[in-house]
Design a protein around this motif. Structure first.
Motif, PDB file in Angstrom:
ATOM      1  N   ARG A 117      64.300  14.658  32.253  1.00  0.00           N
ATOM      2  CA  ARG A 117      65.727  14.323  32.305  1.00  0.00           C
ATOM      3  C   ARG A 117      66.589  15.514  31.858  1.00  0.00           C
ATOM      4  O   ARG A 117      67.587  15.849  32.495  1.00  0.00           O
ATOM      5  N   VAL A 118      66.183  16.144  30.757  1.00  0.00           N
ATOM      6  CA  VAL A 118      66.930  17.287  30.226  1.00  0.00           C
ATOM      7  C   VAL A 118      66.911  18.441  31.234  1.00  0.00           C
ATOM      8  O   VAL A 118      67.950  19.051  31.518  1.00  0.00           O
ATOM      9  N   LEU A 119      65.744  18.734  31.801  1.00  0.00           N
ATOM     10  CA  LEU A 119      65.643  19.818  32.779  1.00  0.00           C
ATOM     11  C   LEU A 119      66.471  19.516  34.027  1.00  0.00           C
ATOM     12  O   LEU A 119      67.153  20.395  34.560  1.00  0.00           O
ATOM     13  N   ARG A 120      66.423  18.283  34.476  1.00  0.00           N
ATOM     14  CA  ARG A 120      67.207  17.885  35.650  1.00  0.00           C
ATOM     15  C   ARG A 120      68.698  18.039  35.365  1.00  0.00           C
ATOM     16  O   ARG A 120      69.456  18.550  36.188  1.00  0.00           O
ATOM     17  N   ASP A 121      69.127  17.615  34.180  1.00  0.00           N
ATOM     18  CA  ASP A 121      70.539  17.731  33.809  1.00  0.00           C
ATOM     19  C   ASP A 121      70.955  19.197  33.682  1.00  0.00           C
ATOM     20  O   ASP A 121      72.062  19.574  34.081  1.00  0.00           O
ATOM     21  N   LEU A 122      70.081  20.013  33.129  1.00  0.00           N
ATOM     22  CA  LEU A 122      70.387  21.438  33.022  1.00  0.00           C
ATOM     23  C   LEU A 122      70.567  22.057  34.410  1.00  0.00           C
ATOM     24  O   LEU A 122      71.503  22.811  34.646  1.00  0.00           O
ATOM     25  N   GLU A 123      69.660  21.732  35.317  1.00  0.00           N
ATOM     26  CA  GLU A 123      69.745  22.283  36.663  1.00  0.00           C
ATOM     27  C   GLU A 123      70.993  21.787  37.392  1.00  0.00           C
ATOM     28  O   GLU A 123      71.622  22.530  38.137  1.00  0.00           O
ATOM     29  N   ALA A 124      71.347  20.542  37.157  1.00  0.00           N
ATOM     30  CA  ALA A 124      72.536  19.981  37.811  1.00  0.00           C
ATOM     31  C   ALA A 124      73.816  20.452  37.148  1.00  0.00           C
ATOM     32  O   ALA A 124      74.903  20.261  37.686  1.00  0.00           O
ATOM     33  N   GLY A 125      73.703  21.014  35.948  1.00  0.00           N
ATOM     34  CA  GLY A 125      74.883  21.501  35.249  1.00  0.00           C
ATOM     35  C   GLY A 125      75.659  20.412  34.542  1.00  0.00           C
ATOM     36  O   GLY A 125      76.810  20.595  34.186  1.00  0.00           O
ATOM     37  N   THR A 126      75.013  19.260  34.314  1.00  0.00           N
ATOM     38  CA  THR A 126      75.673  18.171  33.606  1.00  0.00           C
ATOM     39  C   THR A 126      75.354  18.256  32.127  1.00  0.00           C
ATOM     40  O   THR A 126      74.501  19.026  31.714  1.00  0.00           O
ATOM     41  N   THR A 127      76.011  17.419  31.361  1.00  0.00           N
ATOM     42  CA  THR A 127      75.755  17.424  29.923  1.00  0.00           C
ATOM     43  C   THR A 127      74.400  16.835  29.636  1.00  0.00           C
ATOM     44  O   THR A 127      74.034  15.801  30.164  1.00  0.00           O
TER      45      THR A 127
END
Length: 194
Positions: A167-177
């Motif tokens: 989840r954290v990696l996906r959010d980082l890649e998407a540029g979300t918090t």
């Protein structure tokens, strides 16, 4: 002899004029567009904003989302279906495929993130790569999640930290918090873990 006369009266197929679609084909296409409209109505408002829709269709979809009475919603869905006939469904379907994890690009992206997660569990130095790639990454959070995921695996516990890393990696890649997750994330992660 009757058959010979009949053959002479048939028009040439080489005229170059394409035949119009049959009534059955038009009906199938209409149902497919109606189904696409249903999928649009089922999206969250945030997802709906990401779909390339003309304003009139976007308004009709939002109206359908608000309707609770069966007959009113049915009529609104017919209107959505009518509007769907005026747009190119390909970009809409492509975005829905991305949301559903069906597109090739989305599958490749998920596999890349899964490999990164596995690399992180196998080698702590992968944390440096992650922080270099995404400077906004919380080094300490990822380190803690890695440690917890290793403990969970060792003790045969549910893999909560393992999924949280994804989840954290996906959010980082998407540029979300990082850390902002909803109920749908759990379903996405379960699919990604398979």
């Amino acid at each position: 002899m009757i058959h010979a006369d009949y053959d002479e009266q048939l028009p040439d197929d080489d005229s170059g004029v394409p035949e119009p679609p049959s009534k059955s084909q038009r009906k199938r296409e209409s149902h497919a567009l109606q189904d696409l409209g249903e999928q649009l109505v089922a999206l969250s408002l945030d997802q709906l904003k990401k779909v390339p829709l003309p304003e009139s269709l976007a308004d009709a979809v939002r109206d359908a989302k608000r309707m609770t009475k069966h007959e009113a919603r049915r009529r609104q869905m017919q209107y959505v279906g009518k509007l769907m006939r005026t747009v190119d469904p390909e970009p809409i379907q492509a975005q829905l495929d991305v949301f559903n994890g069906v597109s090739k690009a989305e599958v490749v992206r998920q596999h890349r993130l899964e490999r990164l997660r596995v690399d992180l569990l196998e080698d702590e130095s992968t944390l440096q790569t992650i922080v270099q790639t995404w400077p906004e990454a919380d080094f300490q959070q990822l380190r803690t999640l890695r440690r917890n995921a290793l403990k969970e695996r060792e003790q045969n516990k549910p893999l909560r930290a393992f999924r949280e890393i994804f989840r954290v990696l996906r959010d980082l890649e998407a540029g979300t918090t990082v850390g902002a997750s909803d109920e749908k994330d759990g379903a996405d992660d379960a699919a990604a873990d398979e």
